[in-house]
Design a protein around this motif. Structure first.
Motif, mmCIF file in Angstrom:
data_model
loop_
_atom_site.group_PDB
_atom_site.id
_atom_site.type_symbol
_atom_site.label_atom_id
_atom_site.label_comp_id
_atom_site.label_asym_id
_atom_site.label_seq_id
_atom_site.Cartn_x
_atom_site.Cartn_y
_atom_site.Cartn_z
ATOM 1 N N LEU A 155 3.881 -21.544 -12.432
ATOM 2 C CA LEU A 155 4.440 -21.082 -13.697
ATOM 3 C C LEU A 155 3.607 -21.660 -14.833
ATOM 4 O O LEU A 155 3.567 -22.881 -15.004
ATOM 5 C CB LEU A 155 5.902 -21.521 -13.828
ATOM 6 C CG LEU A 155 6.851 -21.047 -12.726
ATOM 7 C CD1 LEU A 155 8.221 -21.693 -12.892
ATOM 8 C CD2 LEU A 155 6.984 -19.532 -12.762
ATOM 9 N N SER A 156 2.953 -20.814 -15.607
ATOM 10 C CA SER A 156 2.042 -21.298 -16.638
ATOM 11 C C SER A 156 2.756 -22.112 -17.703
ATOM 12 O O SER A 156 2.211 -23.094 -18.210
ATOM 13 C CB SER A 156 1.306 -20.108 -17.276
ATOM 14 O OG SER A 156 2.230 -19.201 -17.852
ATOM 15 N N SER A 157 3.992 -21.721 -18.051
ATOM 16 C CA SER A 157 4.733 -22.481 -19.069
ATOM 17 C C SER A 157 5.052 -23.886 -18.582
ATOM 18 O O SER A 157 4.991 -24.856 -19.342
ATOM 19 C CB SER A 157 6.021 -21.737 -19.449
ATOM 20 O OG SER A 157 6.812 -21.510 -18.293
ATOM 21 N N LEU A 158 5.391 -24.013 -17.298
ATOM 22 C CA LEU A 158 5.671 -25.335 -16.723
ATOM 23 C C LEU A 158 4.387 -26.150 -16.627
ATOM 24 O O LEU A 158 4.381 -27.359 -16.887
ATOM 25 C CB LEU A 158 6.301 -25.159 -15.342
ATOM 26 C CG LEU A 158 6.857 -26.416 -14.660
ATOM 27 C CD1 LEU A 158 7.926 -27.063 -15.524
ATOM 28 C CD2 LEU A 158 7.425 -26.056 -13.290
ATOM 29 N N THR A 159 3.300 -25.488 -16.288
ATOM 30 C CA THR A 159 1.999 -26.179 -16.215
ATOM 31 C C THR A 159 1.615 -26.759 -17.566
ATOM 32 O O THR A 159 1.075 -27.870 -17.639
ATOM 33 C CB THR A 159 0.911 -25.201 -15.735
ATOM 34 O OG1 THR A 159 1.224 -24.760 -14.415
ATOM 35 C CG2 THR A 159 -0.456 -25.865 -15.727
ATOM 36 N N ALA A 160 1.871 -26.021 -18.652
ATOM 37 C CA ALA A 160 1.541 -26.521 -19.989
ATOM 38 C C ALA A 160 2.252 -27.842 -20.271
ATOM 39 O O ALA A 160 1.666 -28.759 -20.855
ATOM 40 C CB ALA A 160 1.923 -25.474 -21.034
ATOM 41 N N ILE A 161 3.503 -27.940 -19.841
ATOM 42 C CA ILE A 161 4.252 -29.188 -20.038
ATOM 43 C C ILE A 161 3.633 -30.316 -19.216
ATOM 44 O O ILE A 161 3.451 -31.438 -19.706
ATOM 45 C CB ILE A 161 5.737 -28.988 -19.649
ATOM 46 C CG1 ILE A 161 6.384 -27.957 -20.572
ATOM 47 C CG2 ILE A 161 6.493 -30.315 -19.705
ATOM 48 C CD1 ILE A 161 7.777 -27.563 -20.169
ATOM 49 N N PHE A 162 3.291 -30.015 -17.964
ATOM 50 C CA PHE A 162 2.682 -31.035 -17.105
ATOM 51 C C PHE A 162 1.338 -31.507 -17.663
ATOM 52 O O PHE A 162 0.998 -32.681 -17.580
ATOM 53 C CB PHE A 162 2.483 -30.483 -15.692
ATOM 54 C CG PHE A 162 3.751 -30.306 -14.909
ATOM 55 C CD1 PHE A 162 4.801 -31.203 -15.036
ATOM 56 C CD2 PHE A 162 3.914 -29.237 -14.047
ATOM 57 C CE1 PHE A 162 5.972 -31.052 -14.322
ATOM 58 C CE2 PHE A 162 5.082 -29.070 -13.318
ATOM 59 C CZ PHE A 162 6.112 -29.978 -13.457
ATOM 60 N N VAL A 163 0.572 -30.575 -18.227
ATOM 61 C CA VAL A 163 -0.729 -30.933 -18.804
ATOM 62 C C VAL A 163 -0.549 -31.902 -19.970
ATOM 63 O O VAL A 163 -1.257 -32.915 -20.077
ATOM 64 C CB VAL A 163 -1.481 -29.667 -19.254
ATOM 65 C CG1 VAL A 163 -2.715 -30.039 -20.079
ATOM 66 C CG2 VAL A 163 -1.903 -28.836 -18.053
ATOM 67 N N ILE A 164 0.396 -31.607 -20.847
ATOM 68 C CA ILE A 164 0.643 -32.476 -22.002
ATOM 69 C C ILE A 164 1.106 -33.862 -21.548
ATOM 70 O O ILE A 164 0.631 -34.896 -22.037
ATOM 71 C CB ILE A 164 1.676 -31.832 -22.941
ATOM 72 C CG1 ILE A 164 1.088 -30.565 -23.564
ATOM 73 C CG2 ILE A 164 2.100 -32.813 -24.037
ATOM 74 C CD1 ILE A 164 2.097 -29.746 -24.346
ATOM 75 N N LEU A 165 2.047 -33.894 -20.587
ATOM 76 C CA LEU A 165 2.545 -35.179 -20.086
ATOM 77 C C LEU A 165 1.435 -35.978 -19.411
ATOM 78 O O LEU A 165 1.347 -37.201 -19.569
ATOM 79 C CB LEU A 165 3.687 -34.939 -19.099
ATOM 80 C CG LEU A 165 4.991 -34.392 -19.691
ATOM 81 C CD1 LEU A 165 6.009 -34.102 -18.592
ATOM 82 C CD2 LEU A 165 5.579 -35.379 -20.699
ATOM 83 N N THR A 166 0.561 -35.283 -18.677
ATOM 84 C CA THR A 166 -0.559 -35.963 -18.026
ATOM 85 C C THR A 166 -1.508 -36.566 -19.050
ATOM 86 O O THR A 166 -1.957 -37.712 -18.911
ATOM 87 C CB THR A 166 -1.326 -34.972 -17.129
ATOM 88 O OG1 THR A 166 -0.450 -34.455 -16.131
ATOM 89 C CG2 THR A 166 -2.519 -35.645 -16.465
ATOM 90 N N GLY A 167 -1.830 -35.790 -20.093
ATOM 91 C CA GLY A 167 -2.736 -36.283 -21.126
ATOM 92 C C GLY A 167 -2.177 -37.487 -21.866
ATOM 93 O O GLY A 167 -2.891 -38.476 -22.094
ATOM 94 N N ILE A 168 -0.900 -37.416 -22.218
ATOM 95 C CA ILE A 168 -0.273 -38.538 -22.936
ATOM 96 C C ILE A 168 -0.221 -39.776 -22.049
ATOM 97 O O ILE A 168 -0.551 -40.890 -22.476
ATOM 98 C CB ILE A 168 1.138 -38.144 -23.407
ATOM 99 C CG1 ILE A 168 1.049 -37.086 -24.513
ATOM 100 C CG2 ILE A 168 1.902 -39.368 -23.904
ATOM 101 C CD1 ILE A 168 2.391 -36.531 -24.938
ATOM 102 N N THR A 169 0.194 -39.588 -20.787
ATOM 103 C CA THR A 169 0.279 -40.727 -19.862
ATOM 104 C C THR A 169 -1.085 -41.375 -19.660
ATOM 105 O O THR A 169 -1.224 -42.597 -19.673
ATOM 106 C CB THR A 169 0.847 -40.266 -18.511
ATOM 107 O OG1 THR A 169 2.121 -39.644 -18.711
ATOM 108 C CG2 THR A 169 1.001 -41.444 -17.562
ATOM 109 N N GLY A 170 -2.111 -40.538 -19.482
ATOM 110 C CA GLY A 170 -3.451 -41.079 -19.288
ATOM 111 C C GLY A 170 -3.954 -41.828 -20.505
ATOM 112 O O GLY A 170 -4.517 -42.927 -20.385
ATOM 113 N N ALA A 171 -3.751 -41.246 -21.693
ATOM 114 C CA ALA A 171 -4.225 -41.888 -22.919
ATOM 115 C C ALA A 171 -3.524 -43.216 -23.167
ATOM 116 O O ALA A 171 -4.137 -44.173 -23.666
ATOM 117 C CB ALA A 171 -4.016 -40.945 -24.102
#
Length: 235
Positions: A155-171
């Motif tokens: 689901l692309s909308s769910l992926t967008a959320i995961f991408v944002i959470l991954t970026g914030i967690t990594g940073a």
């Protein structure tokens, strides 16, 4: 007085500049907090800006679509800013050639590990197939990740959320992880951050040093391309 405030509120709600102004002010507030904290990783300016914008939208009742209509200029500038990352990469060209082999090996290992470790954990925890496949491209930049998710049955909308959470967690987490493992090379640090935490990690890497930011940009771009090529074939 109250009538004037109501008129001002109505004007701001309907103004296309509201979203743009809110975004710029929120990021400046996040940047101020980051500098006042002495550069602490948890005071990430992007994270603070996202939190502030969410609070303002929630309190004001402004629909996200209305906010985004005003912030489209910043969204448009993502393209030119991504292309501009070639400038610091060019300044590190000698280092790139010297480290070509370890970077390529790290890219393949990191790309596959980022995708399939997340999928394995999600499957182990009982997530649905769509959710598991939506997690696979989480370490690629948002437009690529959403496109890949659609191709592999996520689901692309769910992926967008995961991408944002991954970026914030990594940073937020990478400075502490590098200190924990006594990992000090800025080139290797940057490549790892860009590969795992895409644009948000890259933005934070540039705050540390230009060298780290350049290698983070390289990792982000190469991981995006490899994710788009490999995941639809492997899944």
């Amino acid at each position: 007085m109250s009538a004037t405030l109501n008129e001002l509120s109505s004007y701001m709600a309907g103004s296309p500049l509201t979203g743009l102004t809110l975004t710029l002010l929120a990021y400046q507030a996040g940047l101020w907090c980051f500098r006042r904290s002495g550069g602490l990783h948890w005071a990430n300016p992007v994270l603070i800006a996202i939190a502030l914008i969410c609070v303002v939208l929630w309190l004001s009742g402004m629909p996200y679509a209305e906010y985004f209509a005003g912030a489209q200029m910043i969204h448009f500038l993502l393209g030119p800013s991504t292309v501009a990352l070639a400038v610091p990469l060019f300044t590190q060209w000698k280092n790139l050639k010297r480290m070509a082999l370890p970077l390529i090996v790290g890219l393949f290992v990191g790309c596959i590990a980022a995708a399939f470790s997340a999928m394995a954990i999600a499957r182990w925890l009982g997530a649905s197939t769509e959710t598991v496949r939506s997690l696979a491209p989480k370490s690629a930049t948002t437009p690529i990740a959403m496109g890949v998710a659609e191709k592999i049955g996520g689901l692309s909308s769910l992926t967008a959320i995961f991408v944002i959470l991954t970026g914030i967690t990594g940073a937020v987490c990478f400075p502490a992880l590098f200190r924990l493992f006594k990992f000090h090379n800025h080139a290797a640090q940057g490549f790892a951050v860009g590969l795992a935490a895409h644009g948000l990690g890259t933005a934070h890497a540039f705050m540390v040093s230009e060298k780290m930011g350049a290698f983070a940009a390289l990792g982000m771009g190469m991981n995006g391309m490899l994710t788009a090529l490999l995941l639809p074939l492997l899944i």
